[in-house]
Design an enzyme around this catalytic site. Structure first.
Site, PDB file in Angstrom:
ATOM      1  CD  GLU A 360      -1.922  -2.776   8.447  1.00 16.00           C
ATOM      2  OE1 GLU A 360      -0.702  -2.490   8.143  1.00 16.00           O
ATOM      3  OE2 GLU A 360      -2.809  -3.267   8.087  1.00 16.00           O
ATOM      4  CB  CYS A 361      -8.011  -0.853  10.685  1.00 17.05           C
ATOM      5  SG  CYS A 361      -9.685   0.104  10.336  1.00 17.05           S
ATOM      6  CB  ALA A 362     -10.074  -4.392  13.111  1.00 13.31           C
TER       7      ALA A 362
END
EC number: 6.3.5.9
Length: 517
Positions: A360-362
């Site tokens: 997720e994201c990072a």
């Protein structure tokens, strides 16, 4: 302390929400300082944050010694807010004496177009919690009373039980504000003067996470002392005790998994005996965020969680059968991540072997080929880079096709918050590691929404900018855990019995039990 009534449906929990007229008034400073100061008094404090924010809960954890937890109606639904609040307050090692909830933005600011949905006021109403209003008075005096009056009367269902004046220039200044507030009948519970020592450093997405600040603990100790000296903690606790009993039961990961199981889906293979499949969860300075309930759901689904540091560790935890790469700031640590070649190799090998992986994201940035031209894992056929544009907002999306995390058509609520871009932004049947598609299926888009498709997904990989709270969507946790358990079972079966043939059914049954998920 959390106590249940004889009826079992009403729970006593002293609590308050720290709010403000707008961002920048000092909510995080006061809320975190209160948590630390009350803990100094010997109280067990439960820290909570309204909204999807993942930085502030890190400071709450440092202040309370307990996991910081989020309360967000958009991410988990209105009906789960009280259960999650009670769960956080009742969690081991002992029930909390008081819950301190930090608000988000201004008191009445919520989802754009949602008429205050997911605002601090919304959560205050859902939890029937009194509000402690923090007001920056550095640029006004008597006018502060007009601001507080507006806050108190805008919504009559919101009860502001006290005010803390922040950034007072002098005693004369704060006394002028006090006199203007007296006719309102809302007591001033504390006054904080300007003190640069109690501010936390910021960067492109807000405060620097506590895990990245070696001096965070000493700064917090100083802040706790300032709060104890400047705020009437007895009055704060009286306000918290004025909160009425809560109706409902605490959230349970076990019950959520049962209620969140899809009607049909792939079977999960539960290893027999004491061994449990291991999910390697990224941590350290580059990966500082995951919701506490994510780990609790994975554990309740039969997995063990082992944290590893992609910056410092050279190998994945022993027995890794699943990988979770959550939020953080890999863009700040791109050079260090790229320099840790043994970890990059370990992750490439695991992903190439089909180890189920959620990012997720990072985590998405880490899986790209490059991040600001620094080489990353390369599991996702895209490149990431810093952007001058902030992407911020709630999302409601649908799974484009059946993949590791969701069945086709699954609707999910989530949140985006980043200053990076990934090009291309979504999968489209393209090659992965080494020119070969990792799962044997094409790389597909993870989510589709009103504005665009987003993310990358296969049968063993799900990488997206979207942050999801699995307490609101327990089927995601169940599906991921099932894939992890199947992978572990397959690896165990291969190591015990060798490659499986049609005649190996009886030998396999001795290694795994099959249950429907």
């Amino acid at each position: 302390m959390v106590t249940a009534s004889s009826s079992g449906s009403r729970t006593e929990l002293p609590r308050l929400i720290v709010a403000a007229p707008a961002s920048g008034h000092g909510k995080t400073t006061v809320a975190t300082g209160l948590m630390a100061a009350l803990r100094r008094r010997g109280l067990t404090v439960s820290g909570h944050k309204v909204g999807p924010d993942y930085i502030d809960p890190g400071y709450h954890e440092l202040a309370t010694g307990r996991p910081g937890r989020n309360l967000d109606p958009h991410l988990v639904g209105e009906d789960r807010i009280v259960p999650l609040l009670l769960h956080g307050a009742q969690a081991a090692p002992r029930p909390a004496d008081v819950a301190v909830i930090e608000g988000v933005m201004g008191l009445y600011d919520g989802q754009i177009g949602g008429d205050g949905f997911s605002s601090t006021a919304h959560v205050a109403g859902l939890t029937d919690t009194p509000v402690l209003l923090v007001v920056d008075i550095s640029h006004a005096s008597r006018s502060i009373a007009a601001v507080v009056l507006g806050m108190a009367t805008f919504d009559p269902t919101v009860r502001i039980g006290g005010v803390i004046l922040n950034k007072a220039g002098s005693l004369r200044h704060s006394d002028e504000v006090r006199r203007a507030l007296e006719p309102l009948g809302i007591p001033v519970l504390g006054v904080l003067s300007r003190d640069d020592d109690v501010t936390a450093p910021s960067r492109h997405l807000g405060l620097v996470p506590a895990a990245e600040r070696p001096g965070a603990a000493s700064s917090l100790d100083h802040l706790a002392g300032r709060i104890a000296a400047s705020v009437d903690l007895d009055a704060v606790m009286r306000l918290a005790h004025a909160a009425p009993p809560l109706r409902g039961s605490a959230w349970s990961a076990e019950e959520a998994l049962v209620g969140g199981l899809p009607d049909s889906g792939p079977p999960a293979l539960a290893l027999s005996g004491p061994r449990r499949p291991v999910v390697a969860v990224a941590g350290g300075r580059a990966f500082t965020f995951r919701y506490a309930e994510t780990v609790e759901l994975l554990h309740s689904a039969g997995c063990d969680v082992a944290v590893f540091d992609p910056l410092a560790d050279s190998a994945l935890p022993e027995g890794t059968a699943g990988i979770y790469l959550g939020g953080g700031f890999p863009e700040v640590h791109a050079a260090g991540l790229a320099a840790n070649r043994p970890m990059l190799t370990a992750l490439r090998t695991a992903l190439g072997a089909g180890v189920p992986t959620v990012a997720e994201c990072a985590g998405l940035l880490y899986l790209c080929r490059t991040l600001d031209e620094a080489p990353m894992i390369g599991a996702v056929p895209a490149d990431a880079a810093m952007s001058p544009r902030l992407t911020l907002g709630y999302r409601r999306v649908t799974a484009r096709s059946t993949n590791l995390l969701a069945a086709a058509g699954t609707e999910v609520t989530g949140h985006e918050f980043h200053r990076t871009t990934v090009t291309p932004g979504a999968g489209h049947s393209s090659a992965g590691i080494g020119g070969a598609e990792m799962s044997g299926a094409g790389m597909r888009g993870a989510w589709t929404g009103p504005e665009r498709d987003e993310g990358f997904a296969t049968d063993t990989l799900h990488a997206s900018y979207l942050h999801t709270h699995w307490a609101g969507h327990p089927s995601l946790a169940a599906r991921f855990a099932a894939a992890v358990t199947r992978h572990a079972a397959g690896a165990t079966a291969t190591s015990v019995a060798g490659p499986r043939t049609d005649g190996d059914t009886d030998r396999m049954s001795a290694v795994v039990d099959i249950r429907s998920v």
